[in-house]
Motif scaffolding. Structure first.
Motif, mmCIF file in Angstrom:
data_model
loop_
_atom_site.group_PDB
_atom_site.id
_atom_site.type_symbol
_atom_site.label_atom_id
_atom_site.label_comp_id
_atom_site.label_asym_id
_atom_site.label_seq_id
_atom_site.Cartn_x
_atom_site.Cartn_y
_atom_site.Cartn_z
ATOM 1 N N ASP A 120 0.808 -1.218 0.000
ATOM 2 C CA ASP A 120 0.000 0.000 0.000
ATOM 3 C C ASP A 120 0.842 1.270 0.000
ATOM 4 O O ASP A 120 0.480 2.260 -0.598
ATOM 5 N N GLY A 121 1.950 1.258 0.708
ATOM 6 C CA GLY A 121 2.743 2.472 0.844
ATOM 7 C C GLY A 121 4.190 2.249 0.465
ATOM 8 O O GLY A 121 4.556 1.237 -0.131
ATOM 9 N N LEU A 122 4.994 3.196 0.847
ATOM 10 C CA LEU A 122 6.419 3.120 0.597
ATOM 11 C C LEU A 122 6.991 1.916 1.338
ATOM 12 O O LEU A 122 6.624 1.645 2.473
ATOM 13 N N SER A 123 7.893 1.200 0.696
ATOM 14 C CA SER A 123 8.475 -0.008 1.281
ATOM 15 C C SER A 123 9.988 0.067 1.268
ATOM 16 O O SER A 123 10.587 0.682 0.387
ATOM 17 N N VAL A 124 10.590 -0.596 2.232
ATOM 18 C CA VAL A 124 12.019 -0.867 2.189
ATOM 19 C C VAL A 124 12.142 -2.284 1.668
ATOM 20 O O VAL A 124 11.516 -3.202 2.195
ATOM 21 N N MET A 125 12.918 -2.445 0.602
ATOM 22 C CA MET A 125 12.985 -3.733 -0.084
ATOM 23 C C MET A 125 14.431 -4.174 -0.289
ATOM 24 O O MET A 125 15.324 -3.337 -0.383
ATOM 25 N N GLN A 126 14.602 -5.457 -0.379
ATOM 26 C CA GLN A 126 15.859 -6.058 -0.819
ATOM 27 C C GLN A 126 15.537 -6.709 -2.160
ATOM 28 O O GLN A 126 15.031 -7.828 -2.197
ATOM 29 N N PRO A 127 15.745 -5.983 -3.268
ATOM 30 C CA PRO A 127 15.362 -6.524 -4.571
ATOM 31 C C PRO A 127 16.088 -7.829 -4.896
ATOM 32 O O PRO A 127 17.236 -8.029 -4.500
ATOM 33 N N PHE A 128 15.393 -8.704 -5.615
ATOM 34 C CA PHE A 128 15.989 -9.964 -6.063
ATOM 35 C C PHE A 128 16.997 -9.717 -7.179
ATOM 36 O O PHE A 128 17.990 -10.406 -7.283
ATOM 37 N N ALA A 129 16.704 -8.745 -8.024
ATOM 38 C CA ALA A 129 17.568 -8.443 -9.159
ATOM 39 C C ALA A 129 18.314 -7.134 -8.918
ATOM 40 O O ALA A 129 17.830 -6.247 -8.211
ATOM 41 N N SER A 130 19.476 -7.018 -9.510
ATOM 42 C CA SER A 130 20.258 -5.789 -9.407
ATOM 43 C C SER A 130 19.556 -4.655 -10.149
ATOM 44 O O SER A 130 18.796 -4.896 -11.091
ATOM 45 N N PRO A 131 19.826 -3.406 -9.746
ATOM 46 C CA PRO A 131 19.265 -2.279 -10.499
ATOM 47 C C PRO A 131 19.710 -2.326 -11.954
ATOM 48 O O PRO A 131 20.807 -2.809 -12.269
ATOM 49 N N ILE A 132 18.837 -1.831 -12.832
ATOM 50 C CA ILE A 132 19.188 -1.807 -14.252
ATOM 51 C C ILE A 132 19.859 -0.494 -14.629
ATOM 52 O O ILE A 132 20.470 -0.389 -15.688
ATOM 53 N N ALA A 133 19.751 0.514 -13.765
ATOM 54 C CA ALA A 133 20.422 1.798 -13.976
ATOM 55 C C ALA A 133 20.546 2.509 -12.637
ATOM 56 O O ALA A 133 19.831 2.170 -11.685
ATOM 57 N N ALA A 134 21.467 3.473 -12.570
ATOM 58 C CA ALA A 134 21.669 4.214 -11.318
ATOM 59 C C ALA A 134 22.203 5.617 -11.624
ATOM 60 O O ALA A 134 22.850 5.830 -12.647
ATOM 61 N N TRP A 135 21.903 6.549 -10.702
ATOM 62 C CA TRP A 135 22.323 7.940 -10.836
ATOM 63 C C TRP A 135 22.819 8.442 -9.491
ATOM 64 O O TRP A 135 22.246 8.146 -8.453
ATOM 65 N N ARG A 136 23.868 9.246 -9.527
ATOM 66 C CA ARG A 136 24.433 9.824 -8.311
ATOM 67 C C ARG A 136 23.630 11.052 -7.909
ATOM 68 O O ARG A 136 23.548 12.028 -8.616
ATOM 69 N N ALA A 137 23.009 10.962 -6.749
ATOM 70 C CA ALA A 137 22.212 12.084 -6.232
ATOM 71 C C ALA A 137 23.079 12.965 -5.357
ATOM 72 O O ALA A 137 24.128 12.590 -4.902
#
Length: 137
Positions: A120-137
């Motif tokens: 329902d809301g924001l979640s903290v997750m441990q994804p099964f797959a690696s990110p497909i892209a990333a950006w430095r904030a």
């Protein structure tokens, strides 16, 4: 930005969005979360048009010449390798339910916060797959 500042901004983003269920009409989507977070991290962010559905969100991307969320992020932040991600960076995960992908914020140790299908809301997750892209904030 120092690591403790990244932690504090990331926590503030989590505190703001955790009580908000995903809602196209109430500015509670992954794009809204990432935009607020990136601005709080000190980056300039373009104005966000109002959208009330996936269809109008897609139209807003297209109006700006972006075909997806990765194009939007590439126009906003420097892209990095997913292995370089540190707390507070933005990552894109594969989304099974739509063409957008899913933007999340890195928390460390491979965990991310974001909106996910079935929650329902924001979640903290441990994804099964690696990110497909990333950006430095």
């Amino acid at each position: 930005m120092k690591m403790h500042q990244r932690r504090d901004v990331t926590q503030a983003t989590m505190d703001h969005f955790t009580p908000k269920p995903f809602d196209w009409c109430k500015a509670a989507t992954c794009v809204h979360m990432v935009r607020r977070h990136v601005a709080a991290m000190g980056h300039s962010v373009p104005p966000m048009p109002r959208f009330r559905s996936a269809l109008s969100a897609k139209a807003a991307l297209t109006e700006r010449g972006w075909s997806n969320l990765a194009d939007m992020m590439d126009a906003t932040l420097p892209r990095i390798m997913p292995a370089q991600v540190i707390m507070g960076d933005v990552v894109e995960l594969q989304s099974e339910s739509d063409v957008f992908g899913a933007l999340c914020i890195a928390l460390g140790d491979g965990r991310v916060m974001g909106y996910s299908e079935g929650n329902d809301g924001l979640s903290v997750m441990q994804p099964f797959a690696s990110p497909i892209a990333a950006w430095r904030a």
